[in-house]
Scaffold this active site. Structure first.
Site, PDB file in Angstrom:
ATOM      1  N   ALA A  14     -12.259  -9.587  -0.087  1.00 12.10           N
ATOM      2  CA  ALA A  14     -13.470 -10.088  -1.101  1.00 12.10           C
ATOM      3  C   ALA A  14     -14.560  -9.265  -1.164  1.00 12.10           C
ATOM      4  CB  ALA A  14     -13.983 -11.215  -0.099  1.00 12.10           C
ATOM      5  N   ALA A  16     -14.826  -6.908  -3.619  1.00  9.97           N
ATOM      6  CA  ALA A  16     -14.575  -6.344  -4.901  1.00  9.97           C
ATOM      7  C   ALA A  16     -13.695  -7.215  -5.779  1.00  9.97           C
ATOM      8  CB  ALA A  16     -14.317  -4.826  -4.897  1.00  9.97           C
ATOM      9  N   GLY A  17     -13.869  -6.904  -7.224  1.00 17.62           N
ATOM     10  CA  GLY A  17     -12.865  -7.467  -8.093  1.00 17.62           C
ATOM     11  C   GLY A  17     -12.297  -8.844  -7.920  1.00 17.62           C
ATOM     12  N   TYR A 157       4.703  -0.027  -5.663  1.00 18.04           N
ATOM     13  CA  TYR A 157       3.757  -1.052  -6.044  1.00 18.04           C
ATOM     14  C   TYR A 157       4.607  -2.311  -6.396  1.00 18.04           C
ATOM     15  CZ  TYR A 157       0.162  -4.048  -7.819  1.00 18.04           C
ATOM     16  OH  TYR A 157      -0.663  -5.114  -7.859  1.00 18.04           O
ATOM     17  N   PHE A 194      -9.100  -1.594  -9.391  1.00 17.65           N
ATOM     18  CA  PHE A 194      -7.758  -1.264  -8.937  1.00 17.65           C
ATOM     19  C   PHE A 194      -7.383  -0.030  -9.627  1.00 17.65           C
ATOM     20  CE2 PHE A 194      -3.149  -1.839 -10.558  1.00 17.65           C
ATOM     21  CZ  PHE A 194      -2.713  -2.415  -9.004  1.00 17.65           C
TER      22      PHE A 194
HETATM   23  P1  NAP Z   1     -10.073  -4.029  -6.179  1.00 15.43           P
HETATM   24  O1  NAP Z   1     -11.024  -4.424  -7.191  1.00 15.43           O
HETATM   25  O2  NAP Z   1      -9.576  -2.449  -5.979  1.00 15.43           O
HETATM   26  O3  NAP Z   1     -10.004  -4.904  -5.053  1.00 15.43           O
HETATM   27  C1  NAP Z   1      -9.267  -4.717  -3.960  1.00 15.43           C
HETATM   28  C2  NAP Z   1      -9.741  -5.685  -2.686  1.00 15.43           C
HETATM   29  O4  NAP Z   1      -8.908  -5.167  -1.540  1.00 15.43           O
HETATM   30  C3  NAP Z   1     -11.330  -5.056  -2.215  1.00 15.43           C
HETATM   31  O5  NAP Z   1     -12.114  -5.683  -1.819  1.00 15.43           O
HETATM   32  C4  NAP Z   1     -10.352  -4.013  -0.943  1.00 15.43           C
HETATM   33  O6  NAP Z   1     -12.034  -3.967   0.218  1.00 15.43           O
HETATM   34  C5  NAP Z   1      -9.532  -5.024  -0.386  1.00 15.43           C
HETATM   35  N1  NAP Z   1      -8.547  -4.136   0.481  1.00 15.43           N
HETATM   36  C6  NAP Z   1      -7.829  -2.969   0.084  1.00 15.43           C
HETATM   37  N2  NAP Z   1      -7.208  -2.784   1.153  1.00 15.43           N
HETATM   38  C7  NAP Z   1      -7.432  -3.535   2.199  1.00 15.43           C
HETATM   39  C8  NAP Z   1      -7.257  -3.336   3.614  1.00 15.43           C
HETATM   40  N3  NAP Z   1      -6.326  -2.734   4.152  1.00 15.43           N
HETATM   41  N4  NAP Z   1      -7.820  -4.417   4.323  1.00 15.43           N
HETATM   42  C9  NAP Z   1      -8.751  -5.640   3.749  1.00 15.43           C
HETATM   43  N5  NAP Z   1      -9.093  -5.314   2.495  1.00 15.43           N
HETATM   44  C10 NAP Z   1      -8.444  -4.544   1.602  1.00 15.43           C
HETATM   45  O7  NAP Z   1      -8.565  -4.666  -6.851  1.00 15.43           O
HETATM   46  P2  NAP Z   1      -8.269  -6.060  -7.633  1.00 15.43           P
HETATM   47  O8  NAP Z   1      -7.796  -5.712  -8.956  1.00 15.43           O
HETATM   48  O9  NAP Z   1      -9.375  -7.103  -7.513  1.00 15.43           O
HETATM   49  O10 NAP Z   1      -7.157  -6.547  -6.772  1.00 15.43           O
HETATM   50  C11 NAP Z   1      -6.912  -7.699  -5.816  1.00 15.43           C
HETATM   51  C12 NAP Z   1      -5.518  -8.150  -5.873  1.00 15.43           C
HETATM   52  O11 NAP Z   1      -5.120  -8.527  -6.994  1.00 15.43           O
HETATM   53  C13 NAP Z   1      -4.732  -6.973  -5.055  1.00 15.43           C
HETATM   54  O12 NAP Z   1      -3.682  -7.944  -4.369  1.00 15.43           O
HETATM   55  C14 NAP Z   1      -4.019  -6.632  -6.595  1.00 15.43           C
HETATM   56  O13 NAP Z   1      -2.528  -6.119  -6.133  1.00 15.43           O
HETATM   57  C15 NAP Z   1      -3.841  -7.759  -7.336  1.00 15.43           C
HETATM   58  N6  NAP Z   1      -3.680  -7.740  -8.684  1.00 15.43           N
HETATM   59  C16 NAP Z   1      -4.425  -6.691  -9.487  1.00 15.43           C
HETATM   60  C17 NAP Z   1      -4.225  -6.623 -10.667  1.00 15.43           C
HETATM   61  C18 NAP Z   1      -5.024  -5.756 -11.559  1.00 15.43           C
HETATM   62  O14 NAP Z   1      -4.777  -5.556 -12.874  1.00 15.43           O
HETATM   63  N7  NAP Z   1      -6.455  -5.385 -11.218  1.00 15.43           N
HETATM   64  C19 NAP Z   1      -3.300  -7.290 -11.555  1.00 15.43           C
HETATM   65  C20 NAP Z   1      -2.344  -8.100 -10.680  1.00 15.43           C
HETATM   66  C21 NAP Z   1      -2.550  -8.100  -9.357  1.00 15.43           C
HETATM   67  P3  NAP Z   1     -12.230  -2.768   0.942  1.00 15.43           P
HETATM   68  O15 NAP Z   1     -11.945  -1.665   0.231  1.00 15.43           O
HETATM   69  O16 NAP Z   1     -13.700  -3.434   1.174  1.00 15.43           O
HETATM   70  O17 NAP Z   1     -11.245  -3.055   2.247  1.00 15.43           O
END
Ligand code: NAP
Length: 262
Positions: A14, A16-17, A157, A194
């Site tokens: 929660a 980011a993003g 991935y 991401f």
């Molecule tokens: P993001 O902005 O990089 O955010 C990722 C979040 O996951 C951050 O809050 C990070 O927080 C947390 N995180 C990462 N590793 C973690 C861990 N080991 N334990 C707890 N928290 C963790 O990326 P996002 O795009 O919002 O991604 C969120 C989800 O959407 C992911 O599952 C991603 O695969 C999915 N998604 C993204 C896209 C895209 O294009 N962006 C598309 C499809 C699906 P901390 O670093 O503070 O732990």
């Protein structure tokens, strides 16, 4: 949108993003928010903003979803008023690199599988028994178009998101006969950190991913997540596959001048 007022929503990743945007979207519905991630300072500053946005209460949880024992003990040790989780958003996730599968770093694979697959399972295993006991709850998992169609350099991935989809479907089958709902929200390209994470802080390379294309915003996905949660209790949205108008599938984008791959 629906009756989410006063509901307790647990969101992983929660800080980011999509996760942060989802927290704001639930805050606007008057939910109680349990927000988890590894970066405490981000969660702490979000907590105040979420209250201003309408959250009835906010509780932060520093949590690395890869740590099996910690996930179980942290959820077990939640204060009583935070133990009844109505909605779990399994959002924590990441990608690392776009190396060919026969050349990639094995540590990158471990990190993606440990976070996107095993981390999601650990949190699910800790939270869902309470939902079954109460015969009420909703698990919303973050999948991806990557789980449906693999793209070059994305084998692991994409495999992690294909696994998420199988887990989502299996969990829904295992919960049949209870009132617990299971949804996967599968976005295409969303502009967040991401790509910065994927390219280990190389902002120029990350920016190129979103060049000449209109991606989804984290808010687009957040609103969809909240929409699934706000359906009447007997309605289970199994899956939402969503992209921006500039994306047809995992591989095909409209990059203004040309139609091409990512
Ligand atoms: P993001 O902005 O990089 O955010 C990722 C979040 O996951 C951050 O809050 C990070 O927080 C947390 N995180 C990462 N590793 C973690 C861990 N080991 N334990 C707890 N928290 C963790 O990326 P996002 O795009 O919002 O991604 C969120 C989800 O959407 C992911 O599952 C991603 O695969 C999915 N998604 C993204 C896209 C895209 O294009 N962006 C598309 C499809 C699906 P901390 O670093 O503070 O732990």
């Amino acid at each position: 949108m629906g009756n989410l007022n006063g509901k307790t929503v647990f969101i992983t990743g929660a800080s980011a993003g999509i996760g942060a945007a989802t927290a704001f979207a639930f805050a606007r519905e008057g939910a109680r928010l349990l927000i988890a991630a590894r970066r405490h300072e981000k969660l702490a500053s979000l907590a105040a903003e979420l209250k201003e946005a309408g959250a009835i209460a906010v509780h932060t949880l520093v949590l690395d979803v890869r740590e099996r024992a910690t996930v179980a003990s942290a959820i077990e040790a939640l204060p009583t008023e935070w133990k009844t989780i109505d909605v779990l958003v399994n959002n924590a996730g990441l990608s690392r690199g776009v190396d060919k599968v026969y050349e990639a770093k094995i540590d990158d694979w471990e990190e993606m599988i440990d976070t996107n697959v095993k981390g999601l399972l650990y949190v699910t295993r800790a939270v869902v028994p309470g939902m079954v006991e109460r015969n009420s709850g909703h698990i919303i998992n973050l999948g991806s178009t990557a789980g449906e169609q693999t793209y070059p350099g994305g084998a692991v991935y994409c495999a992690s998101k294909a696994a998420e989809r199988a887990i989502n479907d299996g969990l829904r089958q295992d919960l049949l006969g209870t009132a617990v709902r299971v949804t996967t929200v599968d976005p295409g390209m969303v502009e967040t950190d991401f790509s910065l994470t994927r390219f280990r802080g190389d902002s120029e390379r990350a920016a190129k991913v979103y060049q000449d294309v209109t991606p989804l915003t984290p808010e687009d996905v957040a609103e969809t997540i909240v929409w699934t949660a706000a359906r009447p209790a007997h309605v289970n949205i199994a899956r939402v596959l969503m992209t921006s108008i500039d994306q047809a599938n995992s591989l095909l984008f409209n990059r203004k001048q040309q139609v091409g791959t990512r």
